[in-house]
Design a protein around this motif. Structure first.
Motif, PDB file in Angstrom:
ATOM      1  N   TYR A  17       0.820  -1.215   0.000  1.00 36.33           N
ATOM      2  CA  TYR A  17       0.000   0.000   0.000  1.00 36.33           C
ATOM      3  C   TYR A  17       0.854   1.265   0.000  1.00 36.33           C
ATOM      4  O   TYR A  17       0.520   2.243  -0.679  1.00 36.33           O
ATOM      5  CB  TYR A  17      -0.947   0.006   1.196  1.00 36.33           C
ATOM      6  N   MET A  18       1.945   1.259   0.738  1.00 40.80           N
ATOM      7  CA  MET A  18       2.780   2.462   0.756  1.00 40.80           C
ATOM      8  C   MET A  18       3.457   2.671  -0.594  1.00 40.80           C
ATOM      9  O   MET A  18       3.570   3.801  -1.078  1.00 40.80           O
ATOM     10  CB  MET A  18       3.816   2.366   1.874  1.00 40.80           C
ATOM     11  N   GLU A  19       3.883   1.588  -1.222  1.00 44.65           N
ATOM     12  CA  GLU A  19       4.468   1.702  -2.559  1.00 44.65           C
ATOM     13  C   GLU A  19       3.419   2.168  -3.562  1.00 44.65           C
ATOM     14  O   GLU A  19       3.705   2.983  -4.445  1.00 44.65           O
ATOM     15  CB  GLU A  19       5.041   0.347  -2.984  1.00 44.65           C
ATOM     16  N   ARG A  20       2.203   1.681  -3.433  1.00 48.67           N
ATOM     17  CA  ARG A  20       1.129   2.063  -4.350  1.00 48.67           C
ATOM     18  C   ARG A  20       0.794   3.541  -4.238  1.00 48.67           C
ATOM     19  O   ARG A  20       0.579   4.213  -5.248  1.00 48.67           O
ATOM     20  CB  ARG A  20      -0.113   1.210  -4.066  1.00 48.67           C
ATOM     21  N   ALA A  21       0.737   4.047  -3.015  1.00 46.91           N
ATOM     22  CA  ALA A  21       0.419   5.463  -2.813  1.00 46.91           C
ATOM     23  C   ALA A  21       1.471   6.355  -3.459  1.00 46.91           C
ATOM     24  O   ALA A  21       1.142   7.338  -4.146  1.00 46.91           O
ATOM     25  CB  ALA A  21       0.302   5.768  -1.318  1.00 46.91           C
ATOM     26  N   GLU A  31       6.136  12.040   2.098  1.00 43.19           N
ATOM     27  CA  GLU A  31       5.685  11.274   3.263  1.00 43.19           C
ATOM     28  C   GLU A  31       5.915   9.780   3.061  1.00 43.19           C
ATOM     29  O   GLU A  31       6.299   9.072   4.002  1.00 43.19           O
ATOM     30  CB  GLU A  31       4.203  11.555   3.526  1.00 43.19           C
ATOM     31  N   CYS A  32       5.692   9.292   1.848  1.00 45.18           N
ATOM     32  CA  CYS A  32       5.944   7.867   1.570  1.00 45.18           C
ATOM     33  C   CYS A  32       7.432   7.549   1.705  1.00 45.18           C
ATOM     34  O   CYS A  32       7.818   6.499   2.239  1.00 45.18           O
ATOM     35  CB  CYS A  32       5.453   7.507   0.177  1.00 45.18           C
ATOM     36  N   GLN A  33       8.272   8.456   1.230  1.00 46.47           N
ATOM     37  CA  GLN A  33       9.713   8.253   1.333  1.00 46.47           C
ATOM     38  C   GLN A  33      10.192   8.380   2.774  1.00 46.47           C
ATOM     39  O   GLN A  33      11.128   7.685   3.193  1.00 46.47           O
ATOM     40  CB  GLN A  33      10.428   9.241   0.413  1.00 46.47           C
ATOM     41  N   THR A  34       9.534   9.255   3.535  1.00 46.10           N
ATOM     42  CA  THR A  34       9.849   9.343   4.966  1.00 46.10           C
ATOM     43  C   THR A  34       9.498   8.034   5.663  1.00 46.10           C
ATOM     44  O   THR A  34      10.264   7.521   6.496  1.00 46.10           O
ATOM     45  CB  THR A  34       9.082  10.504   5.610  1.00 46.10           C
ATOM     46  N   HIS A  35       8.334   7.490   5.320  1.00 43.48           N
ATOM     47  CA  HIS A  35       7.951   6.179   5.869  1.00 43.48           C
ATOM     48  C   HIS A  35       9.010   5.129   5.530  1.00 43.48           C
ATOM     49  O   HIS A  35       9.401   4.331   6.391  1.00 43.48           O
ATOM     50  CB  HIS A  35       6.599   5.747   5.293  1.00 43.48           C
ATOM     51  N   THR A  93      11.098   3.133   8.268  1.00 44.41           N
ATOM     52  CA  THR A  93      10.998   1.673   8.277  1.00 44.41           C
ATOM     53  C   THR A  93      12.371   1.025   8.152  1.00 44.41           C
ATOM     54  O   THR A  93      12.705   0.090   8.886  1.00 44.41           O
ATOM     55  CB  THR A  93      10.081   1.203   7.131  1.00 44.41           C
ATOM     56  N   GLU A  94      13.171   1.543   7.239  1.00 43.66           N
ATOM     57  CA  GLU A  94      14.531   1.018   7.062  1.00 43.66           C
ATOM     58  C   GLU A  94      15.344   1.119   8.344  1.00 43.66           C
ATOM     59  O   GLU A  94      16.120   0.221   8.683  1.00 43.66           O
ATOM     60  CB  GLU A  94      15.229   1.781   5.929  1.00 43.66           C
TER      61      GLU A  94
END
Length: 326
Positions: free
Chosen positions: A22-26, A144-148, A152-153
């Motif tokens: 889902y995060m990749e899709r967004a 925001e997706c890249q921050t996630h 996560t990393e």
């Protein structure tokens, strides 16, 4: 079987898998909308917003809710429409719900950021999606997706859950790339424009930008841009993060890690499908790809990726093979 034991609960594995997807899709959707706004223009300078609906195979759902594929309707459908499970707001909401189920396994930083991101998405209105504002909104979503991804990393514990998250992310990346190649072949080039024309080249340029691959492509090909080169780059390049070959290689590594590093016995069918697909990719060159047909090969890859998704979820998570999504 609990989090503290050797094996991960099946529902945690499935939630991790879908959190990654889902995060990749967004992020991918935000990138595609932004690129379509700025770069995807035909010979008359207009844009084909319906191509995004077709890219995601959402024609039936979109046509039930909207009468025309205008800028306003398509952008609302893919950013703010809560009734559209393919929208960015739905993807972030679903990511948050999966993260909620994963609270025993993820960091406080991951959970807090997803909460804030989800709440930010809920404050957006149609006024924020005017053409003059869309690029800013998409840039914020991508950030925001890249921050996630960074959080996560840096904080996700490297147990089985981490590898299911990565498998979900890589399968989603590969799927998005095949869809972009497919939509370019079928829809973007107007019938009165020949391959290699300025319009055709500009649209392959847009495709590269939609996967954040333009500058990487230029490192391989400093001059010129041909459909064959772009398609080969997105399919075969082992240094570009969103290429089909590299995504499949990463999934292979993660599945082997689950089986060898954690003693899991499942995943045989998924690995067989993966081996078959990687062999098909490795068996092509840019020239044979043209002879075979890019559209046929993209369709084949999409079917294989869907079968892999079903196999991973069935073998590791106990989800029926014929289950439609999460």
């Amino acid at each position: 079987m609990t989090i503290g034991t050797k094996f991960l609960l099946a529902r945690y594995a499935d939630c991790s898998f879908w959190l990654g997807r889902y995060m990749e899709r967004a992020e991918s959707l935000a990138r595609i909308l932004d690129v379509n706004l700025h770069f995807s223009r035909d010979s008359r300078g207009s844009q084909n917003w319906r191509s995004i609906v077709q890219l995601n195979a959402d024609e039936e759902r979109f046509d039930e809710a909207y009468d025309v594929a205008s800028y306003a309707n398509v952008v609302h459908f893919y950013v703010l429409d809560r009734d559209n499970p393919s929208s960015i707001i739905s993807a972030i909401r679903a990511a948050k719900e999966n993260a909620r189920a994963l609270r025993p396994t993820i960091s406080t930083e991951m959970w807090s950021h997803l909460n804030v991101f989800n709440n930010t998405m809920k404050t957006l209105t149609s006024d924020d999606l005017k053409q003059s504002e869309l690029s800013r909104v998409c840039a914020n979503i991508k950030l925001e997706c890249q921050t996630h991804a960074g959080i996560t990393e840096g904080t996700f514990f490297r147990d089985q859950s981490w590898y299911f998250y990565l498998i979900g992310r890589e399968l989603e990346r590969a799927d998005q790339t095949t869809r972009l190649l497919d939509i370019k072949y079928h829809l973007l080039l107007p019938p009165d424009q020949r391959v290699g024309s300025p319009v055709d080249v500009s649209q392959w340029n847009a495709l590269l930008r939609s996967v954040a691959g333009y500058h990487a492509y230029r490192r391989e090909h400093p001059r010129g841009m041909s459909p064959k080169q772009v398609a080969a780059f997105l399919l075969f390049n082992m240094s570009f993060p969103r290429s089909i070959a590299l995504c499949l290689s990463q999934v292979d590594q993660h599945l082997h890690r689950l089986r060898s590093g954690f003693g899991l016995r499942a995943g045989i069918s998924a690995m067989e499908l993966l081996d078959e697909t990687r062999a098909a990719v490795a068996g092509h060159t840019p020239d044979t790809l043209v002879q075979y047909g890019l559209d046929e090969f993209s369709d084949y890859l999409q079917r294989q990726l869907m079968a892999m998704t079903a196999a991973v979820r069935h073998e590791f998570c106990g989800v029926p093979v014929d289950s439609d999504g999460e």
